[in-house]
Write a protein that holds these residues in place. Sequence first.
Motif, short mmCIF file in Angstrom:
data_model
loop_
_atom_site.label_atom_id
_atom_site.label_comp_id
_atom_site.label_asym_id
_atom_site.label_seq_id
_atom_site.Cartn_x
_atom_site.Cartn_y
_atom_site.Cartn_z
N LEU A 63 -5.04 -16.60 -6.78
CA LEU A 63 -3.77 -15.90 -6.88
C LEU A 63 -3.91 -14.54 -7.56
CD1 LEU A 63 -1.24 -18.74 -7.69
CD2 LEU A 63 -1.56 -17.53 -5.54
N ARG A 64 -4.75 -14.48 -8.59
CA ARG A 64 -4.89 -13.21 -9.29
C ARG A 64 -5.43 -12.14 -8.35
NH1 ARG A 64 -9.07 -10.50 -11.09
NH2 ARG A 64 -8.84 -8.99 -12.80
N GLN A 65 -6.46 -12.49 -7.57
CA GLN A 65 -7.05 -11.51 -6.65
C GLN A 65 -6.07 -11.12 -5.56
OE1 GLN A 65 -9.90 -9.80 -6.85
NE2 GLN A 65 -10.21 -10.78 -8.84
N GLN A 66 -5.33 -12.08 -5.06
CA GLN A 66 -4.35 -11.76 -4.02
C GLN A 66 -3.22 -10.90 -4.57
OE1 GLN A 66 -3.34 -15.01 -1.19
NE2 GLN A 66 -4.57 -16.24 -2.58
N ALA A 67 -2.77 -11.20 -5.78
CA ALA A 67 -1.72 -10.39 -6.40
C ALA A 67 -2.24 -8.98 -6.64
CB ALA A 67 -1.28 -11.02 -7.72
N LEU A 68 -3.48 -8.88 -7.11
CA LEU A 68 -4.08 -7.58 -7.37
C LEU A 68 -4.15 -6.76 -6.08
CD1 LEU A 68 -5.61 -5.60 -9.19
CD2 LEU A 68 -7.69 -6.92 -8.75
N ALA A 69 -4.62 -7.38 -4.99
CA ALA A 69 -4.75 -6.68 -3.72
C ALA A 69 -3.39 -6.24 -3.18
CB ALA A 69 -5.47 -7.56 -2.71
N ALA A 70 -2.40 -7.13 -3.28
CA ALA A 70 -1.07 -6.81 -2.77
C ALA A 70 -0.43 -5.67 -3.55
CB ALA A 70 -0.18 -8.05 -2.83
N LEU A 71 -0.55 -5.72 -4.88
CA LEU A 71 0.02 -4.65 -5.71
C LEU A 71 -0.72 -3.33 -5.49
CD1 LEU A 71 0.60 -6.64 -9.00
CD2 LEU A 71 2.38 -5.51 -7.65
N ARG A 72 -2.03 -3.40 -5.41
CA ARG A 72 -2.82 -2.19 -5.20
C ARG A 72 -2.42 -1.50 -3.89
NH1 ARG A 72 -7.82 -4.22 -4.94
NH2 ARG A 72 -8.40 -3.96 -7.13
N ARG A 73 -2.28 -2.31 -2.86
CA ARG A 73 -1.89 -1.75 -1.56
C ARG A 73 -0.48 -1.14 -1.61
NH1 ARG A 73 -2.97 -1.97 3.83
NH2 ARG A 73 -1.18 -2.05 5.26
N ALA A 74 0.44 -1.86 -2.23
CA ALA A 74 1.81 -1.36 -2.31
C ALA A 74 1.89 -0.05 -3.07
CB ALA A 74 2.71 -2.41 -2.95
N ILE A 75 1.07 0.10 -4.10
CA ILE A 75 1.07 1.32 -4.90
C ILE A 75 0.40 2.47 -4.15
CG2 ILE A 75 0.10 2.40 -6.98
CD1 ILE A 75 0.52 -0.34 -8.38
N THR A 76 -0.77 2.21 -3.60
CA THR A 76 -1.54 3.30 -2.99
C THR A 76 -0.97 3.76 -1.65
OG1 THR A 76 -3.12 1.74 -2.01
CG2 THR A 76 -3.68 2.67 -4.16
N THR A 77 -0.12 2.95 -1.03
CA THR A 77 0.52 3.38 0.21
C THR A 77 1.89 4.01 -0.06
OG1 THR A 77 1.54 1.21 0.55
CG2 THR A 77 -0.61 1.60 1.59
#
Length: 219
Positions: free
Chosen positions: A16-30
């Motif tokens: 979950l931590r890695q998935q949350a990290l990836a989802a947040l990173r994508r939402a921010i950088t896009t």
Amino acid sequence: MATESMSLLGLEKTSLRQQALAALRRAITTGEIAPGTHLVETELSETLQISRGTLREAMRQLQQEGLISAGPRGRLSVRHLDAKEICDIFAVRAALESLAARELCALEDRAQVIKELRRALEEMDRASKDGLEERIEADLNFHRTLCGLTGNETLLHSWGSLEGNIRMSIMFAGFERAAQNMSVKRHGEIVDAIETGDAAKASEAITEHMDGAAKVLVG
């Protein structure tokens, strides 16, 4: 903060931590979560369907990557990159990728390296007919490949640590200015320079590329 429409939903129950990290990173950088947005733990943990402890772990990583920062009373928000920060990022990129170019020029047999780089150029050309996100991915893939082909893991890791901020820099500029930096011809000049084996020429090509890109992005 409206999060209902974000691509932050439906996480699996593993890592979950890695998935949350990836989802947040994508939402921010896009730009899905805009620069300056305050990140509210209760809202995000509910949206992601994870504990606040797991969310905090992911957000600590995002702080280390420079995508979010702490303000008054420790409130976390998405960083807004100013012109100086963008120029600084591209100056560091120039140093890292110039090193990569010099290392590739030092190879006695560069045929496979050049083949891989030209394949990355072909991907950029194909993506030129797509939207901004696909073009960004193809552009970043070229530069990631350039660093990865050196076999220098420290170099590749250092470049990767900038990737989030590179994406934010591109989104900061908007489509028209960002697209100017994704010219296949401009990237081809880097490959041509590396193919000659002239380290100074290749390093100069990288530096000029990054200086020009930063100037375009900050307008």
